[in-house]
Enzyme design. Structure first.
Site, PDB file in Angstrom:
ATOM      1  N   ARG D 233      -7.885  -0.958   1.851  1.00  0.00           N
ATOM      2  CA  ARG D 233      -6.892   0.069   1.540  1.00  0.00           C
ATOM      3  C   ARG D 233      -7.572   1.141   0.698  1.00  0.00           C
ATOM      4  NH1 ARG D 233      -2.579  -1.746  -2.348  1.00  0.00           N
ATOM      5  NH2 ARG D 233      -3.652  -0.282  -3.711  1.00  0.00           N
ATOM      6  N   HIS D 237      -1.212   1.887  -2.941  1.00  0.00           N
ATOM      7  CA  HIS D 237      -0.234   1.142  -2.153  1.00  0.00           C
ATOM      8  C   HIS D 237       0.822   2.092  -1.623  1.00  0.00           C
ATOM      9  CE1 HIS D 237       2.634  -1.746  -0.763  1.00  0.00           C
ATOM     10  NE2 HIS D 237       3.534  -1.287  -1.602  1.00  0.00           N
ATOM     11  N   TYR D 246      -5.915  -1.604 -11.176  1.00  0.00           N
ATOM     12  CA  TYR D 246      -6.369  -2.921 -10.725  1.00  0.00           C
ATOM     13  C   TYR D 246      -7.544  -2.920  -9.738  1.00  0.00           C
ATOM     14  CZ  TYR D 246      -3.066  -1.658  -7.001  1.00  0.00           C
ATOM     15  OH  TYR D 246      -2.402  -0.996  -6.006  1.00  0.00           O
TER      16      TYR D 246
HETATM   17  C1  LIG Z   1      10.074  -9.938   1.389  1.00  0.00           C
HETATM   18  C2  LIG Z   1       9.496  -8.866   0.565  1.00  0.00           C
HETATM   19  N1  LIG Z   1       9.005  -9.168  -0.643  1.00  0.00           N
HETATM   20  C3  LIG Z   1       8.485  -8.202  -1.435  1.00  0.00           C
HETATM   21  C4  LIG Z   1       8.441  -6.900  -1.030  1.00  0.00           C
HETATM   22  C5  LIG Z   1       7.869  -5.804  -1.933  1.00  0.00           C
HETATM   23  N2  LIG Z   1       6.574  -5.325  -1.411  1.00  0.00           N
HETATM   24  C6  LIG Z   1       6.502  -4.223  -0.633  1.00  0.00           C
HETATM   25  S1  LIG Z   1       4.959  -3.973  -0.040  1.00  0.00           S
HETATM   26  C7  LIG Z   1       4.361  -5.335  -0.803  1.00  0.00           C
HETATM   27  C8  LIG Z   1       2.926  -5.724  -0.582  1.00  0.00           C
HETATM   28  C9  LIG Z   1       2.615  -5.935   0.873  1.00  0.00           C
HETATM   29  O1  LIG Z   1       1.278  -6.304   1.050  1.00  0.00           O
HETATM   30  P1  LIG Z   1       0.655  -6.461   2.492  1.00  0.00           P
HETATM   31  O2  LIG Z   1       1.509  -7.336   3.322  1.00  0.00           O
HETATM   32  O3  LIG Z   1      -0.763  -6.862   2.316  1.00  0.00           O
HETATM   33  O4  LIG Z   1       0.747  -5.017   3.136  1.00  0.00           O
HETATM   34  P2  LIG Z   1       0.018  -3.674   2.669  1.00  0.00           P
HETATM   35  O5  LIG Z   1       0.931  -2.965   1.738  1.00  0.00           O
HETATM   36  O6  LIG Z   1      -1.263  -4.040   2.021  1.00  0.00           O
HETATM   37  O7  LIG Z   1      -0.184  -2.882   3.906  1.00  0.00           O
HETATM   38  C10 LIG Z   1       5.365  -5.955  -1.556  1.00  0.00           C
HETATM   39  C11 LIG Z   1       5.169  -7.147  -2.389  1.00  0.00           C
HETATM   40  C12 LIG Z   1       8.988  -6.626   0.239  1.00  0.00           C
HETATM   41  N3  LIG Z   1       9.025  -5.366   0.719  1.00  0.00           N
HETATM   42  N4  LIG Z   1       9.489  -7.611   1.003  1.00  0.00           N
END
Ligand SMILES: Cc1ncc(C[n+]2csc(CCOP(=O)(O)OP(=O)(O)O)c2C)c(N)n1
Ligand SMILES: Cc1ncc(C[n+]2csc(CCOP(=O)(O)OP(=O)(O)O)c2C)c(N)n1
Ligand SMILES: [Mg+2]
Ligand SMILES: [Mg+2]
Lengths: 359, 334, 359, 334
Positions: D233, D237, D246
């Site tokens: 990434r 985020h 971080y």
């Molecule tokens: C069920 C759920 N739990 C928590 C969140 C909050 N949240 C949004 S994005 C994220 C991180 C997602 O990480 P990843 O799956 O690696 O995707 P990336 O953002 O790195 O593309 C979190 C914890 C959410 N949207 N849905």
């Protein structure tokens, strides 16, 4: 329409914590030392409770190194180390399910669900396990767990970040459901929650995190559950609310005061246990009650309040108790949410309707 | 049969298996007489539970059962069976396994207990308590998200937990082939970065050995192990189930040939450790154990308004009002 | 206390389907051919709907080869084959989550949750996904899914097998919640549910599966949602109920009739959509309403009914609407459940209290 | 670079990656200007999405994105970006991707879409529709029970689904080391009895290749594949995030050296397929695409009472009453 009884407390404008005028549960006399936002109060309280009792630990998604997506747990990792402030794998059921075991093993877990809507992923652990372990084990395995989660609308979040689930949560026996509206209560209720021997869902007002600021008593400060707070008194109509809707109700009441309509605002603080006496008092004072909540109305907590009122104070009613709430639709996208979440105007209109006046 | 087990241990395990089967049979017939509710018999899985428990230290190690294992946890004391019978007759105290017994009450919401086990092991690690947590769950339960979340979390945290998947080939009527296409249930450990082993769950000595190894590993700070204990459900799912609807008779018959109690008895006999006198004594003491548990459970006092106890440490105002109204109602109608 | 208005219908004793006397939604004139239990009616209806539309499929735990733990899906595997009657891995979220995709792909899934309490394992798919897909996609991805699940107490099941979650479910916008009390309605409402273009949670009364039997109209027979059913009329008090509590209420009403107390019983049939007009009528007829439900009371559907009544029929009330319900505890173990689940005695006492008589 | 891709395909992929990055950047700055809400940029993951989509047939194959991929699904037509921008500004029509485009709206409830993909692939199998379903999810999302339940179910059902775990090393602030102890995300396929492969998710050609192979396999009736697409990434985020809290600066810097657009551009240049003129044109048409999407989204009509549309096919009585009251209220206060 004001009378001698109406006594709105002087407090800085735009400040949600008009703390005095409390016929119920007067605020303790701790010296007030600092104006804080709700999120700052939560952060400070977590630190204080962790300091006080080394069994207290914080776990959740992004709570450690980043300090939480709203910075509610900021600085805790540095102060208390990675054993007690833990970034968890992205799995809500794991966060709450592990908390059950942690509690059984003598810890006092304070898990965070990043947004309340994602508690659905863990509902089997929350409703089926955490809420029932003391009962199932007849006292052997109590669950001193405080589940923190932000909720509530008005801040243009994506889906499931804003949903108000109090109706669903309060229907689950075995959980205490707490929802502070002021910074002082955020502290006092969170301390109480963490020290409570039973599971507490601690609902934090997303819009209030930085949008609500107020004086916070210094030192050890706890607010007992089941003690509602009179934000302001009024003789024509009483609004019952909790969480951020208290602030909206307060604004509506102030604005109506200019039209000589005297509106009281009762902040429930905790939904389970409910301060039934305060609710009855609210009805007795004015005979006209408006409930303000963000949730979709069917079987939401507002419905329970109306049922409680008819059970305990029916003959004091001068008009049917009314509710202003979200609508019977999923929480909508950003461009529609201002119509969905009750705002000052809708609450004012609700008050006027209760007085059989044209809005 | 190579292991660190003494002859006494071997005999103890056999007696415990007999006790479990005896208790299971008794509850089955009590259900058939309409005296208790649904019961899940343990037939076929005695060795899985008994062998695993034999490798644990009841003073330091926790066991989190699903709903069959409490029948075979005599190693943790007779109170476990007492409470299980109370649970089976629907008495609230059945869920209360008293201090200091390190056994959780039966779990009905499948797989949820696997996460509890990880949390409990985590607490032990945080508190520097020496000990492990062993959690049982079925082949069916391994399909729940909670199993995977637990395995994954245990891998990350390196906590002293032992996952025992009691693969009895069936989840009610669903065979393992419809449960997963994985090479084995043990293979799922790859998803967690922990070791996975498959063992004959109908052999208590083999069970003891793999659990002991997993325990040593855990106490050594090397984290979790997933054990697939392969057995066969020789009885019905529960008293409410009719397995002839779905279990091929020949398959069941074949499995019956491997009945763990018969097999282990023969092995002990071959080694000169078992005879008909010991067998007789074992059965007599097994009957005594279930008699005692039945007496315990059926003599527990009960008041209907007890239903309000232990929801919270202190009842809410609403609960007090409800309790008063129930007491008044029961008083007026009794 | 009976009067000319009171018109209880003659029906075989112990039979929950006193079908006539229906000021609302009269039963269609289909010839009644067979007496059936509720579970038999469900089984026959599933077969008929699968016959009628080959997109309909049944999936769940133990639904195929064993025909369901209550035999509700018995025989379907033989009739329709293993593509359309599917034993799923033991994972409720997978059952409902896969149903979303099946629906998007043109199937009409009828998933079974073996016991309603285990819908908690899938709440994120049910409340967060199934309920919202049409809305989220603005109509592109409708979810014609009927989720069947038995619930309700009194049959000595283990934990989480008996829980009444209507309060929580009806608070989820985007779901229709249906709960038949009679065999005829089990058929009529299930046909309606499967043909409805939107998600329906179809709650089956565990105790009624074999405990309730009655005539079932032959052929194509549907009962529209939102059309409550008058089980019997009465002029002193009206009981509003759904699912198995209808049967309990009916017995209480019959027994009270012997004391010259005339009690009407309204069976809601569907909670969402709610037949608001029938609820209003119920209040208008007697001014005294008792709600009978099994759930823990706080924010349960009974609370919603009281709120609906105060909103739409407040001035017809002659006494505060009352509820008889479970208590604020988790659903208890077998030896305590008869005190928990409202029985005939508690309902009778509730009626007498509404009339200000000593129970 | 060995593959079945034509030069035109390679150029198309590069242009698509540029379009994605350009749209992402534009939305980022619109957010910074306060004109839209939170946005999740795609920087670093363009090749993962574009390469995968290149292997699909938009007429037969479905894509279920998480929330970053819609920026890079131009292969499914410009409407995907139009709707994504509408979604980003909070317009209800943003979730409506019109027929016949086989793309789901963005998913916020992480990992839930993985089960939807399995169900959809199952429907295609049942209906004998030729095609596959490809679902994207993050490394973080792989920790949710839904991922495992989906993988396991796909293994059992042998349905034509392709799981693409976009491993960008972070789930907000949580690194993959805290997400799992498994040897890799691809290794989790062992739990499902399906093949798992790891691929460079910053190389569109490599992505194309593994997805193509997985697709062939799926169309062949051999079931699901789990693909771990390893990337990084490169951005925050979301617009609400501060990654400097971080992400180690050196690690990020190292990853930036592998920027998929820069790298692929160089490769194309080396092969004589790319030059500054093409680069200029590509950027111009990328700007046009996001201009058009912005115009589309911001010109969509909206009435506040539309919030009642599409809950059900037909509104309930209660919804009609609520709608009327909202309309009256808005009328009286506007
Ligand atoms: C069920 C759920 N739990 C928590 C969140 C909050 N949240 C949004 S994005 C994220 C991180 C997602 O990480 P990843 O799956 O690696 O995707 P990336 O953002 O790195 O593309 C979190 C914890 C959410 N949207 N849905
Ligand atoms: C979450 C959940 N879903 C469904 C059930 C209903 N149920 C009870 S036992 C059972 C099968 C369990 O199979 P397995 O895990 O293999 O254990 P076994 O009975 O074979 O010992 C099912 C589906 C349940 N108790 N909990
Ligand atoms: Mg099994
Ligand atoms: Mg990621």
């Amino acid at each position: 329409m004001t009378d001698a009884f109406s006594r709105e407390i002087q407090a800085p404008l735009g400040n949600a914590t008009d703390q005095a005028a409390a016929p119920i549960a007067p605020i303790s006399a701790s010296p007030v030392t600092e104006d804080m936002t709700i999120v700052a109060a939560i952060n400070a309280t977590l630190a204080a409770e962790m300091q006080r009792d080394e069994r207290v630990m914080v776990l959740g998604e992004d709570v450690a190194i980043s300090g939480g997506v709203f910075r509610a747990t900021d600085g805790l990792l540095d102060k208390f180390g990675s054993d007690r402030v833990v970034d968890m794998p992205l799995a809500e059921a794991a966060i709450l399910g592990a908390s059950v075991g942690l509690a059984a093993g003598g810890m006092i877990p304070v898990p965070e669900i990043q947004f309340l809507g994602f508690s659905y992923q863990a509902m089997h652990q929350l409703a089926g396990q955490i809420a029932r372990f003391r009962y199932r084990s007849q006292g052997r395995l109590p669950m001193p767990i405080t589940i923190r989660a932000p909720f509530g609308g008005g801040v243009r979040t994506p889906e499931l970040h804003s949903d108000s689930l109090e109706g669903q949560l309060t229907n689950i026996p075995g959980l205490k459901i707490v929802a502070p509206a002021s910074a002082a209560d955020a502290k006092g209720l969170l301390s109480e929650a963490i020290r409570d021997p039973d599971p507490v869902v601690f609902l934090e007002p997303l819009r209030g995190y930085r949008g609500v600021k107020g004086p916070v008593p210094d030192g050890d400060y706890r607010v007992p559950f089941g003690s509602a707070r009179w934000v302001m008194s009024g003789s024509d109509v009483t609004i019952i609310a909790w969480s951020y809707q208290v602030e909206v109700a307060r604004r509506a009441a102030r604005s109506l005061a200019k039209q000589d309509i005297s509106v009281g605002v009762l902040d429930l603080r905790s939904l389970v246990p409910l301060d039934i006496d305060a609710v009855v008092e609210a009805v007795e004072l004015t005979g006209r009650v408006l409930i303000a909540e963000e949730a979709a109305p069917t079987a939401a907590f507002g419905a329970e309040l109306i049922a409680t009122i008819t059970e305990h104070a029916f003959y004091s009613l001068e008009a049917p108790p009314a509710r202003v709430s979200g609508f019977s639709t999923p929480y909508p996208v950003g461009m529609l949410e201002d119509s969905y979440v009750p705002d000052q105007k809708r609450i004012e209109a609700g008050v006027l309707r209760l007085l059989e006046l044209e809005p | 049969m190579v292991s660190t087990l003494s002859n006494e241990d071997l005999l103890a395990m056999h007696c415990e298996m007999i006790k479990a089967r005896t208790a299971s049979d008794r509850l089955w017939s009590l259900q058939r007489q309409g005296r208790i509710g649904t019961i899940a018999p343990i037939d076929g899985q005695e060795a899985t539970t008994v062998g695993a428990a034999q490798a644990l230290d009841p003073l330091t190690d926790w066991v989190l059962p699903q709903y069959r294992e409490p029948l075979a946890l005599g190693r943790y004391g007779p109170e476990v069976l007492n409470r299980f019978v109370a649970w089976a007759i629907g008495h609230p105290d059945g869920g209360h396994i008293p201090e200091p017994i390190r056994v959780f009450p039966p779990q009905i919401s499948l797989a949820t207990q696997i996460l509890h086990a990880v949390g409990l092991a985590w607490a032990m690690k945080l508190r520097n308590e020496r000990g492990v947590v062993l959690v049982f769950f079925g082949d069916g339960s391994s399909s729940e998200g909670d199993f995977y979340e637990a395995g994954n979390l245990a891998g990350v945290l390196k906590v002293p937990v032992i996952f025992v998947c009691a693969n009895n080939q069936w989840a009610i009527s669903t065979p393992t082939t419809k449960q997963t296409a994985a090479a084995s249930f043990a293979a799922k450990a790859d998803a967690f970065g922990i070791p996975g082993v498959t063992v004959d769950g109908m052999d208590p000595v083999a069970m003891h050995e793999v659990v002991q190894a997993a325990r040593d590993r855990a106490l050594d700070g090397r984290g979790a192990t997933l054990i697939e204990a392969v057995s066969y459900r020789l009885g019905a799912h529960t008293t409410a189930d009719d397995p002839t609807r779905y279990i091929p008779a020949a398959e069941l018959e074949e499995a019956r040939q491997r009945d763990p109690i018969v097999m282990f008895g023969r092995q002990l006999e071959d080694r000169g450790l078992w005879n008909s006198e010991l067998e007789h004594d074992a059965h007599a003491s097994a009957e005594q154990a279930i008699d005692a548990a039945w007496a315990f459970a059926t003599n527990l006092p009960l008041r209907q308004s007890d239903l309000f106890d232990h929801v919270f440490a202190q009842p809410t105002q609403r609960q007090r009002l409800e309790r008063a109204s129930l007491e008044a109602h029961l008083g007026s109608t009794s």
